[in-house]
Design an enzyme around this catalytic site. Structure first.
Site, short mmCIF file in Angstrom:
data_model
loop_
_atom_site.label_atom_id
_atom_site.label_comp_id
_atom_site.label_asym_id
_atom_site.label_seq_id
_atom_site.Cartn_x
_atom_site.Cartn_y
_atom_site.Cartn_z
N SER A 17 48.38 72.13 1.21
CA SER A 17 47.10 71.55 1.57
C SER A 17 46.88 70.15 1.04
O SER A 17 45.94 69.48 1.42
CB SER A 17 46.00 72.45 1.04
OG SER A 17 46.23 72.71 -0.32
N THR A 44 41.75 70.40 -0.31
CA THR A 44 41.46 69.20 -1.08
C THR A 44 41.40 69.44 -2.57
O THR A 44 40.76 70.39 -3.01
CB THR A 44 40.09 68.64 -0.65
OG1 THR A 44 40.17 68.35 0.72
CG2 THR A 44 39.72 67.40 -1.42
N THR A 54 44.00 64.90 -0.13
CA THR A 54 44.12 66.02 0.79
C THR A 54 45.04 65.73 1.95
O THR A 54 45.27 64.56 2.29
CB THR A 54 42.72 66.36 1.36
OG1 THR A 54 42.80 67.55 2.13
CG2 THR A 54 42.18 65.26 2.24
N ARG A 75 42.56 62.01 12.93
CA ARG A 75 41.29 62.48 12.36
C ARG A 75 41.23 62.16 10.85
O ARG A 75 42.20 62.35 10.13
CB ARG A 75 41.16 63.98 12.57
CG ARG A 75 39.90 64.62 11.99
CD ARG A 75 40.15 65.22 10.63
NE ARG A 75 38.99 65.98 10.14
CZ ARG A 75 38.87 66.45 8.91
NH1 ARG A 75 39.83 66.24 8.04
NH2 ARG A 75 37.81 67.12 8.55
N VAL A 76 40.09 61.66 10.43
CA VAL A 76 39.88 61.41 9.01
C VAL A 76 38.71 62.26 8.55
O VAL A 76 37.67 62.33 9.22
CB VAL A 76 39.58 59.91 8.77
CG1 VAL A 76 39.18 59.66 7.32
CG2 VAL A 76 40.79 59.05 9.12
N ASP A 105 36.25 63.76 5.05
CA ASP A 105 35.37 63.16 4.04
C ASP A 105 36.11 62.66 2.81
O ASP A 105 35.63 61.78 2.09
CB ASP A 105 34.35 64.21 3.58
CG ASP A 105 35.04 65.43 2.96
OD1 ASP A 105 36.03 65.92 3.55
OD2 ASP A 105 34.61 65.88 1.89
N THR A 153 34.68 69.58 -1.09
CA THR A 153 35.77 70.23 -0.38
C THR A 153 35.19 71.00 0.80
O THR A 153 33.99 71.28 0.83
CB THR A 153 36.56 71.16 -1.33
OG1 THR A 153 37.65 71.73 -0.62
CG2 THR A 153 35.68 72.28 -1.87
N GLY A 154 36.05 71.31 1.77
CA GLY A 154 35.57 72.06 2.93
C GLY A 154 35.55 71.19 4.17
O GLY A 154 36.28 70.19 4.25
N HIS A 155 34.73 71.59 5.13
CA HIS A 155 34.70 70.88 6.42
C HIS A 155 34.16 69.46 6.25
O HIS A 155 32.94 69.25 6.14
CB HIS A 155 33.83 71.64 7.42
CG HIS A 155 34.54 72.82 8.01
ND1 HIS A 155 34.76 73.99 7.31
CD2 HIS A 155 35.11 73.01 9.23
CE1 HIS A 155 35.43 74.85 8.06
NE2 HIS A 155 35.65 74.27 9.23
C1 SD4 Z 1 38.74 67.48 5.07
N1 SD4 Z 1 37.43 68.06 3.17
O1 SD4 Z 1 39.71 66.87 5.47
C2 SD4 Z 1 38.77 68.05 3.69
C3 SD4 Z 1 39.38 69.38 3.74
C4 SD4 Z 1 39.07 70.21 2.57
O2 SD4 Z 1 38.98 72.09 1.42
O3 SD4 Z 1 38.52 69.86 1.62
N2 SD4 Z 1 39.32 71.39 2.51
O4 SD4 Z 1 37.76 67.69 5.78
#
Ligand code: SD4
Length: 329
Positions: free
Chosen positions: A84, A186, A204, A214-215, A217, A237-239
């Protein structure tokens, strides 16, 4: 003239008294239980434990938070088993591993790279952008070109396991990242050093099977990371799309500036995500967003949308994993 001289003299005396008072009140504040807990480093997910260890080596030797967070996040970046971040990261839908990273120090120096291919340590390229260019962000081909000019090695980052999974995914090509698995991509790390200075880094491979280009956060200062040396720091972290929508980490830090604890600031930011998902008529259960935050006193906290998110905290008392509290119960 003499009036003016007197005025200047009196003002100077008043200013000195004010300064002395503010020093006294700062000491009183500390004595009143606001003792600063430093150094300390916190980072997202389980791999934060190993990452914290590397950061701690810097912090315990009175090193700079900036050096600590860079050294820390380089651990999962280099680990092919971490599917990841950096080397070994899951690819985009075209089979390309594209990396996002950023870094921010106590002086608000910032550096960032997005959609960078073939370089194992994007965080170090981000730091080079910060320290060696007049800019703050480089993307794609330009970021790669810059990295190579700085002596970074070009290497294949797609490991066999990731390639196999991607080919499997291609059969359905259904883009619906599995919460806490395909999107736990991330490492965000924030630290307070012995000198009381804050820094942060975030790196990440982004959401698995994202569109090419695609970029998220993570490389965006204010979204995936923010540091304000007067107040505190936060990382996410996350979406990424949902974090960007609310300028997440800047929001968390501003809420701490207004007096909220790290946990309350993270909670409020998650509430904002929840509200906008409702407004946009999107299913909350399909996303995860988690924030972690650290303030100038060394207090820390977190909050996320749904269960499954944890983070690692390392200070003089040890290194441990904490489950974040969550909204969807
Ligand atoms: C993203 N925030 O590329 C990152 C992915 C992520 O835990 O953090 N996943 O959207």
């Amino acid at each position: 003239m003499s009036d003016r001289r007197n005025f200047i003299k009196t003002s100077a005396l008043a200013a000195t008294a004010l300064l002395a008072n503010s020093k006294i009140s700062a000491e009183v504040n500390n004595k009143a239980g606001k003792e600063v807990k430093k150094p300390i480093v916190i980072s997202t997910w389980k791999f934060g434990i190993q990452a914290n260890e590397a950061a701690w080596t810097v912090l315990k030797n009175k090193g700079r938070a900036l050096d600590a967070v860079e050294a820390g996040v380089m651990v999962p970046e280099a680990d092919p088993a971490e599917r990841s971040v950096g080397y070994g990261g899951r690819p985009d839908r075209d089979g390309k591993v594209t990396l996002d990273a950023c870094i921010m120090d106590e002086f608000a120096n910032i550096g960032s790279v997005a959609a960078l291919e073939f370089i194992k340590h994007p965080v170090s390229v981000a730091r080079a952008v910060m320290e060696k260019t007049p800019h703050v962000m480089l993307v794609g081909e330009g970021a790669l070109q810059f990295a190579l000019s700085q002596g970074f090695k070009k290497e294949n980052l797609l490991v066999e396991e990731s390639e196999k999974e991607w080919k499997e995914w291609l059969r359905s090509s259904n883009y619906k990242p599995v919460v806490n698995i395909e999107n736990h991509d991330t490492i965000g790390m924030i630290a307070l050093d012995e000198n009381g200075n804050l820094s942060g880094a975030c790196t990440t491979s982004g959401m698995a099977y994202k569109m090419h280009g695609r970029v998220g956060d993570s490389p965006i200062i204010g979204a995936g990371l923010y540091v304000d040396n007067e107040t505190g720091a936060a990382t996410a972290t996350g979406h990424g799309e949902e974090v960007i929508r609310i300028a997440g980490c800047h929001l968390v830090v501003e809420l701490m500036r207004q007096g909220k604890s790290p946990t309350d600031a993270c909670t409020e930011a998650v509430n904002r995500v929840v509200k906008l998902m409702k407004v946009r008529k999107k299913e909350l259960k399909d996303i995860q967003v988690g924030f972690i935050a650290l303030n100038k006193n060394g207090d820390y906290g977190s909050y996320c949308v749904q269960s499954g998110f944890n983070y690692a905290v390392c200070d003089a008392t040890g290194n441990r994993l904490i489950d974040a509290d969550y909204h969807l119960k």
